[in-house]
Design an enzyme around this catalytic site. Structure first.
Site, PDB file in Angstrom:
ATOM      1  CB  CYS A   1      41.899  39.791  35.430  1.00 25.60           C
ATOM      2  SG  CYS A   1      43.063  40.528  36.585  1.00 25.60           S
TER       3      CYS A   1
ATOM      4  CG  HIS B   1      43.453  35.345  36.276  1.00 25.54           C
ATOM      5  ND1 HIS B   1      43.481  35.752  34.961  1.00 25.54           N
ATOM      6  CD2 HIS B   1      44.015  36.353  36.994  1.00 25.54           C
ATOM      7  CE1 HIS B   1      44.049  36.941  34.873  1.00 25.54           C
ATOM      8  NE2 HIS B   1      44.380  37.331  36.096  1.00 25.54           N
TER       9      HIS B   1
ATOM     10  CD  GLU C   1      42.339  32.845  33.318  1.00 23.91           C
ATOM     11  OE1 GLU C   1      41.307  33.077  33.988  1.00 23.91           O
ATOM     12  OE2 GLU C   1      43.194  33.715  33.061  1.00 23.91           O
TER      13      GLU C   1
HETATM   14  N1  GLN Z   1      46.201  45.343  34.317  1.00 24.42           N
HETATM   15  C1  GLN Z   1      45.196  45.006  35.284  1.00 24.42           C
HETATM   16  C2  GLN Z   1      45.752  45.061  36.689  1.00 24.42           C
HETATM   17  O1  GLN Z   1      46.943  44.935  36.890  1.00 24.42           O
HETATM   18  C3  GLN Z   1      44.594  43.643  35.003  1.00 24.42           C
HETATM   19  C4  GLN Z   1      45.566  42.534  35.194  1.00 24.42           C
HETATM   20  C5  GLN Z   1      45.098  41.239  34.585  1.00 24.42           C
HETATM   21  O2  GLN Z   1      44.185  41.219  33.769  1.00 24.42           O
HETATM   22  N2  GLN Z   1      45.743  40.129  34.921  1.00 24.42           N
HETATM   23  O3  GLN Z   1      44.996  45.211  37.617  1.00 24.42           O
END
Ligand code: GLN
Length: 534
Positions: free
Chosen positions: A382, A509, A511
């Site tokens: 992310c 994600h 994970e």
């Molecule tokens: N801050 C970034 C976004 O909102 C990444 C978000 C995250 O890593 N969950 O796109």
């Protein structure tokens, strides 16, 4: 339908979630179908707006619900695939009651905690029951500690519910602490007695008491607890501190046959569990023959719970490779101060997890650069993928001022930017790009191989910003591979660097989709590559 309610007493952080998840594991191994869920007494509608420092990781479900990290334990310890109805907070309950009141649904009644608020809680239990008719047992963990003002209405609702569905269909399990007073050399049962007395005041008599203890729970103490708490002695179960890994918890609870006790209390027919596969997984975790070290470069690094699923995914992937994963927790700001070589110069792999806000991002960019230039395996998740993109744009494609508009609204090269639908958003709750979506993985990429040549994958998201398609050509020209895009909108999901042993950034994600004996392919790939690099 049968119901298990897990409450907690004496102190918080007793491992109630792990106890609930472990009971789920054991019941599944007895051939029963379970659902797990959590009721949380706080007033936030969901934990999505809470800081990781407050609440640890926000665990995201397939349907995009932002939930407590205990739901992560539930999904990892069992086969459940949960949805937003399996996570209820006081905030949701009150939001609904007030909405109903404004809509005139209470037909002129005075709206009260009992019955209107408690009905709302019971309605949720009924809804979950209706949706899971093929399930044998619904296990509900109640957050907080018995005696807290804010948990009272949930307990009152459960008392009413048990009466309505018949006490024979309900098993109340109370998890408590048996502290050891060193000077006296004794385990103390009084806090447990008093916490059970509090429950009984509300009208709930626990059927089983799980005693968290660092010491041996002998027969005398079991007898004492049984007598004062009005439960059978065999229903007083020890839950010791596990030595090596949380995946030992079901095995520990099995020693006192908790699954059998639950099954008998609920009048269920079930078979003795065969835990050999689970045991095998634990054995591999406990006695690995190899070791590799992975730096996790984040900003909530001093708080274990903030990256819970990341750490669990690394451990699970390690087990598959017969490898202990030495997780080196790095504060990205330390890299800003001292440079990547000094801080992460001797690890075998680097992982940059998700995150929000500018603090620490330049340190993470240095970590990605260090991984790329020194051919160290890198997995960016992310924000970690966005970081890798910015680094590549700056240092390979010559866009020195490249950035995300999250960190610099006026940046000259917004390689990470807001999608149109995110631009006017004012409400912060549940408004990110959330939940599972399908994406296409391109043949010929490392990801395609890792995913077993699957051309379609489903992964969970939680973010606002995106790889800016206006820069795709430029970055591809510099040697960045786009390995996957979303099926619906063509959003960039995975980036890779071909000329590197393992350099992957995922906008989603992974994970949230690791389980014992089923590591996520990207984590598994990172561990394999890190072993090569040792
Ligand atoms: N801050 C970034 C976004 O909102 C990444 C978000 C995250 O890593 N969950 O796109």
């Amino acid at each position: 339908m049968k119901y298990i309610f897990v409450t907690g007493g004496v102190v918080s952080s007793l491992g109630k979630g792990l106890a609930a998840a472990s009971i789920g594991t054991l019941l599944e191994h007895r051939g029963l179908q379970v659902i797990l869920q959590k009721f949380d007494p706080y007033l936030n509608v969901d934990p999505g707006t809470m800081s990781p420092y407050q609440h640890g990781e926000v665990y995201v479900l397939d349907d995009g619900a932002e939930t407590d990290l205990d739901l992560g334990h539930y999904e990892r310890f069992t086969h459940v695939n949960l949805s937003q109805v399996n996570s209820l907070s006081s905030g949701q309950v009150f939001e609904n009651v007030i909405k109903n009141e404004r809509a005139g649904k209470y037909l002129g009644a005075t709206v009260q905690f009992i019955p209107h608020v408690t009905d709302e809680i019971k309605d949720r239990l009924e809804m979950v029951t209706e949706r899971n008719r093929d399930t044998d047992v619904i296990i509900t963990e109640i957050g907080g500690t018995v005696g807290d003002i804010e948990g009272h209405l949930f307990l009152e609702a459960l008392r009413q519910f048990a009466l309505e569905v018949g006490n024979e269909n309900v098993c109340f399990i109370h998890v408590t602490l048996l502290p050891m007073v060193k000077a006296a050399g004794e385990i103390k049962t009084k806090p447990t007695q008093q916490s059970v007395a509090k429950l009984r005041e509300i009208g709930i008599q626990p059927d089983i008491i799980i005693c968290r203890t660092e010491h041996h729970l002998d027969d005398d103490n079991k007898r004492k607890i049984a007598m004062f708490c009005n439960v059978k002695k065999k229903n007083v179960v020890a839950f010791r501190d596990v030595e090596n890994t949380i995946y030992e918890c079901p095995l520990d609870l099995r020693k006192d046959k908790i699954d059998r006790l639950v099954s008998d209390t609920l009048g269920l027919e079930s078979k003795s569990p065969d835990l050999s596969k689970w045991q095998g997984f634990v054995d591999r975790l406990v006695n690995p023959s190899k070791i590799t070290s992975i730096a996790v470069v984040g900003k909530y690094i001093d708080l274990n719970d903030a990256y819970k699923s990341i750490y669990e995914s690394l451990t699970i992937a390690g087990a598959e490779h017969d490898t202990a994963v030495n997780v080196v927790k790095i504060d990205a700001e330390d890299i800003e101060k001292e440079g990547a070589q000094a801080i992460i110069g001797n690890v075998n792999g680097i992982l940059v997890p998700g995150g929000f806000g500018e603090r620490g991002t330049e340190g993470k960019i240095l970590a990605a650069q260090y991984a790329r230039e020194n051919k160290i395996p890198y997995l960016g998740i992310c924000l970690g993928m966005q970081i890798a993109t910015i680094e590549f744009a700056r240092n390979v494609c010559g866009l020195a001022k490249a950035n995300s508009t999250e960190f610099n609204k006026e940046t000259e090269h917004p390689v990470i930017s807001l999608q149109e639908e995110q631009q006017g958003i004012v409400d912060m709750g549940a408004s990110m790009r959330l939940g599972s979506c399908a994406s296409t993985v391109y043949p010929g990429t490392k990801s395609f191989e890792l995913y077993g040549q699957a051309d379609t994958i489903h992964e969970r998201h939680r973010h606002r910003w995106e790889f800016n398609p206006a820069y795709r050509k430029k970055l591809e020209g510099g040697g960045l591979t786009i390995a996957s895009v979303s099926k619906d909108e063509g959003l960039v999901e995975i980036i890779e660097i071909a000329d590197h042993p393992f350099f992957i950034g995922a906008q989603f994600h992974p994970e949230f989709k690791s389980k014992p004996n089923q590591p996520h392919p990207l984590f598994s790939g990172l561990i394999a590559a890190s072993l090569e690099n040792s």
